[in-house]
Design a protein around this motif. Structure first.
Motif, PDB file in Angstrom:
ATOM      1  N   PHE A 129      -0.044   4.571   7.286  1.00 20.03           N
ATOM      2  CA  PHE A 129      -0.996   5.674   7.452  1.00 20.03           C
ATOM      3  C   PHE A 129      -2.334   5.174   6.941  1.00 20.03           C
ATOM      4  O   PHE A 129      -2.395   4.268   6.104  1.00 20.03           O
ATOM      5  CB  PHE A 129      -0.549   6.912   6.656  1.00 20.03           C
ATOM      6  N   ARG A 181      -2.925   1.784   5.202  1.00 21.74           N
ATOM      7  CA  ARG A 181      -1.749   1.261   4.519  1.00 21.74           C
ATOM      8  C   ARG A 181      -0.635   0.942   5.511  1.00 21.74           C
ATOM      9  O   ARG A 181      -0.453   1.666   6.485  1.00 21.74           O
ATOM     10  CB  ARG A 181      -1.220   2.265   3.487  1.00 21.74           C
ATOM     11  N   ILE A 182       0.117  -0.115   5.230  1.00 22.00           N
ATOM     12  CA  ILE A 182       1.268  -0.487   6.059  1.00 22.00           C
ATOM     13  C   ILE A 182       2.434  -0.854   5.161  1.00 22.00           C
ATOM     14  O   ILE A 182       2.229  -1.352   4.045  1.00 22.00           O
ATOM     15  CB  ILE A 182       0.922  -1.676   6.997  1.00 22.00           C
ATOM     16  N   ARG A 183       3.630  -0.582   5.648  1.00 18.39           N
ATOM     17  CA  ARG A 183       4.852  -0.985   4.949  1.00 18.39           C
ATOM     18  C   ARG A 183       5.820  -1.537   5.971  1.00 18.39           C
ATOM     19  O   ARG A 183       5.998  -0.948   7.035  1.00 18.39           O
ATOM     20  CB  ARG A 183       5.480   0.224   4.248  1.00 18.39           C
ATOM     21  N   ILE A 209       4.023  -4.157   1.193  1.00 19.91           N
ATOM     22  CA  ILE A 209       3.052  -3.084   1.382  1.00 19.91           C
ATOM     23  C   ILE A 209       1.679  -3.736   1.489  1.00 19.91           C
ATOM     24  O   ILE A 209       1.314  -4.578   0.656  1.00 19.91           O
ATOM     25  CB  ILE A 209       3.087  -2.100   0.198  1.00 19.91           C
ATOM     26  N   THR A 248       1.409  -6.605  -1.218  1.00 20.70           N
ATOM     27  CA  THR A 248       2.268  -6.545  -2.397  1.00 20.70           C
ATOM     28  C   THR A 248       3.704  -6.592  -1.908  1.00 20.70           C
ATOM     29  O   THR A 248       4.119  -5.729  -1.134  1.00 20.70           O
ATOM     30  CB  THR A 248       2.048  -5.247  -3.188  1.00 20.70           C
ATOM     31  N   GLY A 249       4.439  -7.611  -2.345  1.00 19.90           N
ATOM     32  CA  GLY A 249       5.815  -7.775  -1.894  1.00 19.90           C
ATOM     33  C   GLY A 249       6.826  -7.398  -2.966  1.00 19.90           C
ATOM     34  O   GLY A 249       6.628  -7.700  -4.143  1.00 19.90           O
ATOM     35  N   PHE A 250       7.881  -6.717  -2.566  1.00 24.96           N
ATOM     36  CA  PHE A 250       8.995  -6.399  -3.470  1.00 24.96           C
ATOM     37  C   PHE A 250      10.284  -6.948  -2.861  1.00 24.96           C
ATOM     38  O   PHE A 250      10.400  -7.050  -1.640  1.00 24.96           O
ATOM     39  CB  PHE A 250       9.131  -4.886  -3.660  1.00 24.96           C
TER      40      PHE A 250
END
Lengths: 120, 120
Positions: A75, A78-80, A99, A111-113
């Motif tokens: 949105f 932002r992207i995931r 993200i 940012t990676g998880f």
């Protein structure tokens, strides 16, 4: 319009690309020049910084391939999206979710998880 | 040391707190003064901005409660945690995942994504 699928596909393709010239084009398509990448085990800035991370992962996990898991969502800026990493055609060994913040249709920060990691 | 669980618990407690004074203390504990909140349906800045979002959600979903789903994870100044929202004691109606940037032990920014939404 920001194409979330295209951004995620370029991103995954860059991580899988070992040819420097082809990867450069994918990095140009996916990332702003000043991109910042952070995950639990590494960090890098700019296209050269991300390329160095990709080289490291390709050496450490020779023969493994990244693939998109599910469909990117997002949105505003932002992207995931989630990904699998493992030998092609077998169950993934590592899975994660990234993200990103988008600027002018490219990733400005990631940012990676980690969602799945090998048992030590 | 940053306590990821404490940050996430304060965050969830603030979203569930309808008493303004008690919520103010939770917002002070969870967020920096200049916090920026963004999700697919709303955005707000600062403690007052976030408090207004919480008021809106509490009015829209009267009787619903947020609860943490799983265990927060994170690295460096990043945190990720998931949550459920629904009537207490029943299956959740809405689920989401929030990613935050931490500064001095508090959330400086929050990006929220939705993992489960009601069928329209």
């Amino acid at each position: 319009m920001t194409d979330l699928n295209m951004i995620a596909r370029n991103y995954i393709a860059a991580w899988n690309e070992s040819d420097a010239a082809r990867r450069k084009a994918l990095l140009d398509a996916a990332f702003t020049k000043d991109v910042s990448y952070r995950d639990p085990v590494m960090q890098g800035d700019g296209h050269d910084g991300v390329a160095a991370l990709i080289d490291g992962v390709q050496q450490r996990f020779a023969g493994f391939r990244f693939s998109l898991k599910g469909v990117p969502d997002g949105f505003a800026d932002r992207i995931r999206f989630s990904w699998n990493l493992g030998p092609e055609g077998t169950e993934s060994v590592i899975e994660g979710t990234d993200i990103g913040i988008i600027e002018d249709g490219r990733l400005k920060s990631v940012t990676g998880f980690l969602d799945k990691v090998p048992v030590q």
